[in-house]
Design a protein around this motif. Structure first.
Motif, PDB file in Angstrom:
ATOM      1  N   ARG A  90      -3.921 -12.087  -7.762  1.00  8.92           N
ATOM      2  CA  ARG A  90      -4.959 -12.508  -6.818  1.00  8.92           C
ATOM      3  C   ARG A  90      -6.295 -12.550  -7.530  1.00  8.92           C
ATOM      4  O   ARG A  90      -6.599 -11.682  -8.337  1.00  8.92           O
ATOM      5  N   ILE A 130      -9.102 -11.998  -6.091  1.00 11.06           N
ATOM      6  CA  ILE A 130      -9.912 -10.893  -5.585  1.00 11.06           C
ATOM      7  C   ILE A 130      -9.186  -9.584  -5.870  1.00 11.06           C
ATOM      8  O   ILE A 130      -7.954  -9.552  -5.936  1.00 11.06           O
ATOM      9  N   LEU A 149      -8.802 -10.252   2.239  1.00 12.05           N
ATOM     10  CA  LEU A 149      -8.439 -11.566   2.775  1.00 12.05           C
ATOM     11  C   LEU A 149      -8.335 -11.524   4.298  1.00 12.05           C
ATOM     12  O   LEU A 149      -8.399 -12.565   4.959  1.00 12.05           O
ATOM     13  N   LYS A 150      -8.166 -10.337   4.837  1.00  8.50           N
ATOM     14  CA  LYS A 150      -7.938 -10.233   6.280  1.00  8.50           C
ATOM     15  C   LYS A 150      -9.147 -10.659   7.121  1.00  8.50           C
ATOM     16  O   LYS A 150      -8.967 -11.285   8.168  1.00  8.50           O
ATOM     17  N   ALA A 185     -11.128 -13.054   6.707  1.00  6.84           N
ATOM     18  CA  ALA A 185     -11.134 -14.516   6.843  1.00  6.84           C
ATOM     19  C   ALA A 185     -10.210 -14.934   7.993  1.00  6.84           C
ATOM     20  O   ALA A 185     -10.545 -15.815   8.792  1.00  6.84           O
ATOM     21  N   GLU A 215      -3.215 -17.826   7.523  1.00  5.36           N
ATOM     22  CA  GLU A 215      -3.156 -16.641   6.651  1.00  5.36           C
ATOM     23  C   GLU A 215      -2.474 -16.986   5.332  1.00  5.36           C
ATOM     24  O   GLU A 215      -2.912 -16.562   4.265  1.00  5.36           O
ATOM     25  N   VAL A 269      -4.887 -18.956   3.200  1.00  2.00           N
ATOM     26  CA  VAL A 269      -5.907 -18.104   2.574  1.00  2.00           C
ATOM     27  C   VAL A 269      -5.289 -17.355   1.388  1.00  2.00           C
ATOM     28  O   VAL A 269      -5.887 -17.258   0.309  1.00  2.00           O
ATOM     29  N   GLU A 270      -4.076 -16.829   1.595  1.00  2.00           N
ATOM     30  CA  GLU A 270      -3.388 -16.154   0.483  1.00  2.00           C
ATOM     31  C   GLU A 270      -3.213 -17.117  -0.690  1.00  2.00           C
ATOM     32  O   GLU A 270      -3.487 -16.786  -1.836  1.00  2.00           O
ATOM     33  N   SER A 282      -4.880 -19.651  -1.455  1.00  2.00           N
ATOM     34  CA  SER A 282      -6.141 -20.021  -2.110  1.00  2.00           C
ATOM     35  C   SER A 282      -6.578 -18.965  -3.114  1.00  2.00           C
ATOM     36  O   SER A 282      -7.357 -19.241  -4.019  1.00  2.00           O
ATOM     37  N   MET A 283      -6.099 -17.748  -2.935  1.00  4.56           N
ATOM     38  CA  MET A 283      -6.502 -16.659  -3.825  1.00  4.56           C
ATOM     39  C   MET A 283      -5.418 -16.278  -4.834  1.00  4.56           C
ATOM     40  O   MET A 283      -5.669 -15.516  -5.758  1.00  4.56           O
ATOM     41  N   HIS A 334     -12.298 -25.520   5.272  1.00  4.82           N
ATOM     42  CA  HIS A 334     -11.926 -24.141   4.917  1.00  4.82           C
ATOM     43  C   HIS A 334     -12.943 -23.152   5.463  1.00  4.82           C
ATOM     44  O   HIS A 334     -12.586 -22.094   5.943  1.00  4.82           O
ATOM     45  N   VAL A 347     -13.229 -16.550   2.036  1.00  2.00           N
ATOM     46  CA  VAL A 347     -12.789 -15.151   1.937  1.00  2.00           C
ATOM     47  C   VAL A 347     -13.981 -14.199   2.060  1.00  2.00           C
ATOM     48  O   VAL A 347     -13.950 -13.224   2.797  1.00  2.00           O
TER      49      VAL A 347
END
Lengths: 82, 684
Positions: free
Chosen positions: B37, B39, B45-46, B48, B123, B126-127, B129-130, B332, B598
């Motif tokens: 990840r 980050i 991430l949560k 977001a 979700e 977002v995951e 994306s990281m 986004h 994020v």
């Protein structure tokens, strides 16, 4: 730049230079500024972090324990990051 | 027991190759092994997702803030973990179950399965994306598969296996995996060791011919080894170093806002397989222009949402880049929100100037604008800009003792103030204005038809987006349509509003600078003035400028400038030169969007860092930076070709116009220009 995980070559030195400059000439709103301690820590981390971590990774568990103990002495919580 | 800890990926693969020779099955941990990840903390991430759910709740008329959503999610997840701990050793939870309960609590009767799917999709997005695949390990996994090994991916996580499959598919290696197993499906995890007997039973595995690789010394090391499975644990110092850096930036941002924008840029840095040899121009686009331009779009979206505007028009030609950035960034950042419609509008100062005279005639303010560029000198230039025929208006000038070539600009030799006063009197002459209206009537009508065609008059409010600097395009456009009862309210948003000439603001027509606005004294952001042409060229569309609107029998035609003359060819050469720069800007936009979604920072929070970027790159650039990024050609048909007097030419020279030797060797050159800039801002 990518070797030191920075956005450009010597970016932190550049930040430091502009910060020093701003002590004498107004350079505009940069919030509270970067902070000397933050700059110093980040500089060491970017510049020397890779070899330092390679050296210290084998002692990570012991260092983490020491760090936690120091954190408790200081009265803060030390969080493990996974 | 056979566990070995390795401290580099290359060594892990070397040892793993040897050990795998005698194994039929190789299983991998997923997070922080095959996937890393950007980050440092996955819990970050949560929020977001919480913001997304809060936005959906708002759309449904429910009042939930994102901290409330996050707090509810955490509480319900903990309750689920406590419940499973009564029956299972591992305190696991399953995402669809606890998220479903969370959404039911929030939405009540409005809850549906489709809502859970939407939140799940977000979700996972977002995951994704990281997350990115760890190239060395994924390549090794593929080679093991090619050797005929059975490949499993095993993870202790609250996401069920089908979610993990989506993550792995996004990373590009699902086809090389035989099975994906998650503790969320069975509540049996690697942490307690219970996952391994489950896998043995399910897939008919033999502990003795099984190799497991992961990053956790207990879950991926001790527990499999207890069963007789060979285990390799990776403790990658480079990865820990990388995470420690982002963690520092993130933590420092809490106390020092200066670092917020820097944290965002740290998340933009290419990693693993994204690292490639790129030109310096690409790098300048990615690391300098992209964050600035994306912040402009981000700020624009915030304003537009605040005002409830449902339609945006991006003015050509810089709007070409802005529109693309909007498409990559805003969905986004504002996921779950109902986004306004966007459109690219073909306009230009030259095309609109004539149309602006069709109803009101040539106003004094608009004529003054014509003389702002130093190269514009006389009535011929005015006619060139406003699409007028100078010879047919000569008789009107003669009545005021003026000629077509009479110097009307104070920047040129031969200027007399009384001539300018006579010109101002001419502008009040109704016969002259009637003639002007007659000459521009057709172009005015063609513009109306074009605007009707693009639905310009169907909205009560429109946002008009341009690079800057005086808002001339919007001014001319408003002049051309203000007589209409159905014209919308004009909300003009500029990258930078330099306001060199007063804009006739009203509640129905105003401009606002997002990154820089002269009305807000902002010394750092004013450094945009150092290199306006740079921003124009960086954002410019690779199509010729619009010269005018031509009325046809059944509608209108857009007339573009020819490209086969020397200026057109120069512009095409400039397009080719800046292609990597624009590629860098657009590539950076995707990463900006992911990072900003994020972190949840508003543009205002990142202003200190953006100001630093502007001052350091524009006011105090390295000579090499100017050499790389300075544009070669800049077309401006608004500007005439006359040479102003030398004193004024000297005043017009900026830092970015200086030669490379001057930039490199003249002492305190940047400081002197910066002090001059401070003086100019104070005088405004």
């Amino acid at each position: 730049m990518q070797e030191r995980l920075d956005i450009d070559d010597h970016e932190l030195l550049r930040i430091g230079r502009l910060y020093l400059y701003s002590r004498f000439i107004p350079t505009g709103n940069m919030g509270t500024g970067p902070g000397i301690r933050c700059l110093a820590v980040l500089y060491v981390l970017h510049r020397f972090g890779r070899p330092l971590f390679r050296l210290l990774i084998r002692y990570e568990d012991r260092l983490t324990a020491v760090y936690r103990r120091l954190g408790r002495l200081r009265g803060g919580n030390s969080q493990r990051q996974g | 027991m056979s566990v070995q800890t390795l401290y580099s990926l290359d060594k892990l693969v070397r040892v793993g190759e040897r050990w795998a020779e005698s194994c039929r099955t190789v299983s991998f941990d997923l997070f922080d092994t095959l996937l890393i990840r950007r980050i440092h903390n996955p819990d970050l991430l949560k929020p977001a997702v919480a913001r997304y759910i809060a936005a959906l709740a708002r759309e449904a008329g429910l009042d939930w803030t994102w901290p409330q959503v996050q707090s509810l999610r955490d509480r319900i997840e903990q309750e689920h973990r406590r419940a499973t701990s009564r029956e299972f050793e591992d305190h696991e939870a399953c995402y669809p179950l606890f998220m479903g309960e969370t959404l039911e609590t929030i939405f009540g009767d409005q809850y549906t399965e489709q809502l859970l799917d939407r939140v799940t999709d977000y979700e996972i997005a977002v995951e994704n994306s990281m997350l990115l695949p760890r190239t060395v390990l994924v390549d090794w996994l593929k080679s093991l598969r090619a050797q005929g090994k059975q490949i499993l991916v095993v993870s202790d996580v609250y996401m069920p296996a089908d979610f993990l499959e989506r993550l792995i598919a996004h990373a590009g290696f699902l086809d090389h995996v035989d099975a994906v197993v998650s503790s969320a499906d069975s509540y049996l995890a690697k942490a307690s060791g219970k996952a391994f007997p489950l896998l043995r039973e399910r897939y008919g595995l033999d502990y003795a011919s099984w190799l497991h690789i992961g990053d956790n010394p207990i879950s991926d090391g001790l527990r499999p080894a207890e069963r007789g499975i060979r285990a390799l644990v990776i403790r990658d110092s480079d990865e820990k170093w990388r995470k420690s850096i982002i963690k520092r930036y993130f933590n420092y941002s809490a106390g020092k806002p200066f670092w917020k924008g820097r944290t965002l840029q740290q998340l933009m840095i290419p990693l693993e397989g994204e690292r490639r040899e790129r030109s310096e121009l690409y790098h300048a686009g990615y690391s300098f222009l992209s964050p600035l331009l994306c912040a402009f779009i981000h700020g624009l979206a915030e304003k537009v949402e605040q005002l409830g505007i449902r339609k945006l028009y991006f003015f050509s030609r810089e709007g070409w880049m802005f529109k693309q950035l909007w498409e990559r960034v805003v969905p986004h950042l504002f996921a779950g929100h109902s986004l306004p419609e966007i459109e690219y509008l073909y306009v230009s100062r030259m095309a609109l100037a004539g149309a602006s005279c069709a109803v009101q005639g040539l106003s004094r303010e608009n004529a003054d604008i014509a003389f702002l560029p130093a190269g514009n000198r006389d009535f011929r230039d005015v006619c060139r800009i406003f699409g007028l025929d100078a010879s047919s208006l000569a008789s009107h000038l003669e009545r005021y003792r003026l000629g077509i070539d009479t110097v009307l600009s104070p920047l040129h030799a031969g200027y007399l103030p009384e001539n300018r006063l006579q010109f101002n009197k001419l502008l009040r002459d109704s016969r002259f204005q009637d003639a002007v209206r007659r000459q521009t009537e057709a172009t005015g009508l063609a513009l109306q038809r074009y605007l009707e065609d693009v639905g310009f008059f169907r909205q009560p409010d429109v946002a008009l987006v341009d690079i800057g600097w005086l808002g001339t395009i919007q001014r001319f456009l408003f002049d051309a349509v203000k007589h209409r009862a159905d014209r919308p309210r004009f909300h003009g948003f500029l990258f930078a509003a330099t306001r060199g000439i007063v804009y006739p603001s009203s509640p129905d027509n105003y401009i606002e600078g997002i990154i820089y606005d002269r009305h807000r004294f902002d010394l750092a952001a004013s450094t945009v003035l150092y290199a306006r042409d740079l921003f124009e060229e960086a954002c410019r569309a690779p199509h010729p400028t619009l010269n005018g609107y031509r009325l046809t029998e059944d509608g209108y035609e857009l007339e573009f400038r020819r490209q086969d003359d020397s200026l057109g060819r120069a512009e095409q050469e400039q397009d080719r030169m800046y292609q990597p720069l624009q590629e860098g800007i657009l590539d950076g936009a995707g990463r900006y969007a992911a990072a900003a979604a994020v972190l949840g920072y508003r543009v205002e929070e990142m202003k200190p860092w953006l100001n630093y970027l502007l001052v350091s790159r524009l006011a105090f650039p390295r000579t090499r930076e100017i050499a790389i990024i300075r544009h070669r050609h800049h077309l401006d048909d608004f500007h005439g070709r006359h040479q102003p007097v030398k004193a004024h030419v000297r005043e017009q020279r900026h830092l970015w116009d200086r030669s490379l030797p001057a930039l490199r060797f003249l002492p305190l050159l940047r400081t002197r220009y910066f002090l001059r800039s401070i003086r100019d801002r104070l005088k405004e």
